[in-house]
Design a protein around this motif. Sequence first.
Motif, PDB file in Angstrom:
ATOM      1  N   ASP A 335    -127.136 -21.307  18.243  1.00  0.00           N
ATOM      2  CA  ASP A 335    -125.929 -21.076  18.649  1.00  0.00           C
ATOM      3  C   ASP A 335    -126.274 -19.765  19.805  1.00  0.00           C
ATOM      4  N   PHE A 336    -126.012 -20.176  20.990  1.00  0.00           N
ATOM      5  CA  PHE A 336    -126.082 -19.349  22.321  1.00  0.00           C
ATOM      6  C   PHE A 336    -125.228 -18.134  22.124  1.00  0.00           C
ATOM      7  N   ASP A 337    -124.119 -18.437  21.571  1.00  0.00           N
ATOM      8  CA  ASP A 337    -123.186 -17.227  21.625  1.00  0.00           C
ATOM      9  C   ASP A 337    -123.293 -15.990  20.459  1.00  0.00           C
ATOM     10  N   ALA A 338    -124.301 -16.610  19.596  1.00  0.00           N
ATOM     11  CA  ALA A 338    -124.522 -15.586  18.471  1.00  0.00           C
ATOM     12  C   ALA A 338    -125.895 -14.776  18.888  1.00  0.00           C
ATOM     13  N   ILE A 339    -126.476 -15.289  19.778  1.00  0.00           N
ATOM     14  CA  ILE A 339    -127.784 -14.240  20.194  1.00  0.00           C
ATOM     15  C   ILE A 339    -127.402 -13.310  21.502  1.00  0.00           C
ATOM     16  N   PRO A 340    -127.670 -12.366  21.634  1.00  0.00           N
ATOM     17  CA  PRO A 340    -127.367 -11.368  22.757  1.00  0.00           C
ATOM     18  C   PRO A 340    -128.192 -12.066  24.197  1.00  0.00           C
ATOM     19  N   GLU A 341    -127.522 -11.972  25.425  1.00  0.00           N
ATOM     20  CA  GLU A 341    -128.311 -12.603  26.556  1.00  0.00           C
ATOM     21  C   GLU A 341    -129.022 -11.202  27.161  1.00  0.00           C
ATOM     22  N   GLY A 342    -130.018 -11.584  27.820  1.00  0.00           N
ATOM     23  CA  GLY A 342    -130.737 -10.605  28.329  1.00  0.00           C
ATOM     24  C   GLY A 342    -129.993 -10.047  29.764  1.00  0.00           C
ATOM     25  N   GLN A 343    -130.176  -8.851  30.100  1.00  0.00           N
ATOM     26  CA  GLN A 343    -129.626  -8.110  31.050  1.00  0.00           C
ATOM     27  C   GLN A 343    -130.508  -7.260  31.929  1.00  0.00           C
ATOM     28  N   LEU A 344    -130.512  -7.117  33.204  1.00  0.00           N
ATOM     29  CA  LEU A 344    -131.376  -6.331  33.965  1.00  0.00           C
ATOM     30  C   LEU A 344    -130.931  -4.703  34.082  1.00  0.00           C
ATOM     31  N   TRP A 345    -131.588  -3.951  33.126  1.00  0.00           N
ATOM     32  CA  TRP A 345    -131.304  -2.492  33.182  1.00  0.00           C
ATOM     33  C   TRP A 345    -132.369  -1.811  33.832  1.00  0.00           C
ATOM     34  N   ASN A 346    -131.949  -0.657  34.482  1.00  0.00           N
ATOM     35  CA  ASN A 346    -132.754   0.398  35.170  1.00  0.00           C
ATOM     36  C   ASN A 346    -132.932   1.592  34.204  1.00  0.00           C
ATOM     37  N   PHE A 347    -134.007   2.047  33.947  1.00  0.00           N
ATOM     38  CA  PHE A 347    -134.336   3.346  33.449  1.00  0.00           C
ATOM     39  C   PHE A 347    -134.945   4.248  34.143  1.00  0.00           C
ATOM     40  N   ARG A 348    -134.352   5.567  34.107  1.00  0.00           N
ATOM     41  CA  ARG A 348    -135.422   6.556  34.823  1.00  0.00           C
ATOM     42  C   ARG A 348    -135.901   7.705  33.812  1.00  0.00           C
ATOM     43  N   LEU A 349    -137.122   7.796  33.968  1.00  0.00           N
ATOM     44  CA  LEU A 349    -137.680   8.770  32.939  1.00  0.00           C
ATOM     45  C   LEU A 349    -138.048  10.061  33.730  1.00  0.00           C
ATOM     46  N   CYS A 365    -126.639 -13.006  32.483  1.00  0.00           N
ATOM     47  CA  CYS A 365    -127.954 -13.295  31.563  1.00  0.00           C
ATOM     48  C   CYS A 365    -129.044 -13.764  32.374  1.00  0.00           C
ATOM     49  N   CYS A 366    -130.185 -13.110  32.320  1.00  0.00           N
ATOM     50  CA  CYS A 366    -131.199 -13.333  33.223  1.00  0.00           C
ATOM     51  C   CYS A 366    -132.724 -12.816  32.467  1.00  0.00           C
ATOM     52  N   GLU A 367    -133.778 -13.624  32.916  1.00  0.00           N
ATOM     53  CA  GLU A 367    -134.885 -13.405  32.306  1.00  0.00           C
ATOM     54  C   GLU A 367    -136.007 -13.849  33.394  1.00  0.00           C
ATOM     55  N   PHE A 368    -137.511 -13.528  32.943  1.00  0.00           N
ATOM     56  CA  PHE A 368    -138.496 -13.818  33.776  1.00  0.00           C
ATOM     57  C   PHE A 368    -138.468 -13.354  35.231  1.00  0.00           C
ATOM     58  N   PRO A 369    -138.427 -11.907  35.301  1.00  0.00           N
ATOM     59  CA  PRO A 369    -138.149 -11.376  36.629  1.00  0.00           C
ATOM     60  C   PRO A 369    -139.492 -11.288  37.111  1.00  0.00           C
ATOM     61  N   VAL A 370    -139.423 -11.557  38.323  1.00  0.00           N
ATOM     62  CA  VAL A 370    -140.645 -11.452  39.318  1.00  0.00           C
ATOM     63  C   VAL A 370    -140.587 -10.744  40.740  1.00  0.00           C
ATOM     64  N   LEU A 371    -141.476 -10.520  41.546  1.00  0.00           N
ATOM     65  CA  LEU A 371    -141.269  -9.950  42.932  1.00  0.00           C
ATOM     66  C   LEU A 371    -142.425 -10.026  43.675  1.00  0.00           C
ATOM     67  N   HIS A 372    -142.341  -9.377  44.841  1.00  0.00           N
ATOM     68  CA  HIS A 372    -143.618  -9.681  45.820  1.00  0.00           C
ATOM     69  C   HIS A 372    -144.718  -8.854  45.469  1.00  0.00           C
ATOM     70  N   ARG A 390    -123.324 -19.680  34.076  1.00  0.00           N
ATOM     71  CA  ARG A 390    -122.075 -18.885  33.940  1.00  0.00           C
ATOM     72  C   ARG A 390    -122.491 -17.452  34.131  1.00  0.00           C
ATOM     73  N   GLU A 391    -121.298 -16.451  34.517  1.00  0.00           N
ATOM     74  CA  GLU A 391    -121.763 -15.391  34.905  1.00  0.00           C
ATOM     75  C   GLU A 391    -121.426 -14.452  33.492  1.00  0.00           C
ATOM     76  N   GLN A 392    -120.870 -14.697  32.655  1.00  0.00           N
ATOM     77  CA  GLN A 392    -121.055 -13.925  31.316  1.00  0.00           C
ATOM     78  C   GLN A 392    -121.478 -14.925  30.040  1.00  0.00           C
ATOM     79  N   GLY A 393    -122.008 -14.031  29.059  1.00  0.00           N
ATOM     80  CA  GLY A 393    -122.524 -14.526  27.807  1.00  0.00           C
ATOM     81  C   GLY A 393    -123.958 -15.257  27.849  1.00  0.00           C
ATOM     82  N   ASN A 394    -124.344 -15.884  27.015  1.00  0.00           N
ATOM     83  CA  ASN A 394    -125.616 -16.258  26.735  1.00  0.00           C
ATOM     84  C   ASN A 394    -125.638 -18.172  26.939  1.00  0.00           C
ATOM     85  N   ALA A 395    -126.645 -18.494  27.371  1.00  0.00           N
ATOM     86  CA  ALA A 395    -126.787 -19.912  27.812  1.00  0.00           C
ATOM     87  C   ALA A 395    -128.119 -20.418  28.239  1.00  0.00           C
TER      88      ALA A 395
END
Length: 491
Positions: A335-349, A365-372, A390-395
């Motif tokens: 049930d996609f609606d029952a599990i949280p979606e991944g989101q991109l957060w920035n942390f500063r330490l 909802c996003c996953e598998f980030p990559v870059l140059h 979709r722009e909101q929620g998990n899928a």
Amino acid sequence: MYVQQRSIPQDYSRDDWKRGYLSQPQESEYWLDNLDGEIPAELCGTLFRVGPGLLDINGHPVHHPFDGDGMVCAIAFKDGRAHFRNRYVQTQGFQDEQKAGKPLYRGVFGTQKPGGWLANIFDTRLKNIANTNVIYWGGKLLALWEAAEPHRLDPHTLETLGLDRLDGVLEEGDAIAAHPHIDPHSHRDNSEPCLVNFAVKPGPSTAITLYEFATSGKLLRQQTRFIPGFAFLHDMAITPNYCIFFQNPVSFNPLPYLLGFRGAAECIQFNPNTATKVIVIPRDGSGEMTILDSEPCFVFHHANAWEEDGEICIDSICYDSFPQPTADSDFREVDFDAIPEGQLWNFRLNLERGEVSHEVIESRCCEFPVLHPEKVGRKARYLYLGTTHREQGNAPLQGVMKCDRLTGERQVWSFAPRGFTGEPTFVPHPQGTKEDDGWLLLLMYDAEHHRSDLVIFDAKAVENGPLAQLHLNYHIPYGLHGNFTPEYFGP
Ligand code: CO
């Protein structure tokens, strides 16, 4: 804010999504001459990808895709053509189970041997399934699974050559993580690239060992640190001076696992009132380790980290809680609606003040980030991620997103309603000067034709859609990670 090509009433059907999780027993090789669009002539090298290829063993379903036997794909590009090859990693467990025609091992994510709990009680043997990442480094192609030794493969044929202990760095039975990171210019090594990876040993306190390898494959540095308690560490982030881990606020009660009722990963409990511990280890091995408290969240993957104004910044994919596999239900019925979606957060330490702050960069909802690859450990402008339609929620992931960290602009291309995606790979243009001069490569499951496509985007203009879609002869089950090497390993 979003640039997207079209809107559709329904983004996917579950039956379409599920068919991307059918086993793929075929192994073959051929030229990818059935294509739409054109392969850029300057694109040269080999994309290696891995993921679970078998979602059942002779009709006995695995309980979770993470328990599926690793199958590697290699797509080699040269002179505007591409060649495809796929092959199973011939692990001991794969060979034994194929011969027996049934599961002989329990999976970490809940796959049990037939026969109920009595057949599984006290069986803690692991099957090294080599399904999580594959990387070409030091002249070796290595298939990685974080709880065991790497398997070495022939990069030309994908033939399995056997377990690889990294020229004696690992001892028999040692594990190494499936998330190596390449520092493109290591200042301790005359600005040469070096590969940084880690190993985790559980116990009353958890041992983290860091390894750094030269381009020759030779070990440059190794150090071990101990952190209190149980730790589920899948990935880390690096900067020129630090390795950063997030110790998710989880506890582990092994009893149901030992008694044969559940997989080990199903015995992990998320503690929403406990801080996430941010562990900062100096890479040179001499300085103090720092442990900071942050907001409770769950992280599998970090996008990148960098040092800025005396602070350490990290972009990570965060979940509100552990997106737990359920013991009693089939993952295909999730049930996609029952599990949280991944989101991109920035942390500063701020290490001096012992403080962590964070902000949500992207709530879609996003996953598998990559870059140059040149930006690993440095401040990057662009991140590329798998994303939902979709722009909101998990899928399920159905698109790819380019995230401009400077302007906040997003570009999205979605394959909804019948296409499903995963991790993109960024390949720099050989003569490129800008950070987004290059291509995104992506394996996309096309439910309409029940096959997968290798899709190529111009990274500058993701919103314009693919430059080319190369049609495979069959589908590749949703995969995990992979890497590109500029070396061509095709025929
Ligand atoms: Co991973």
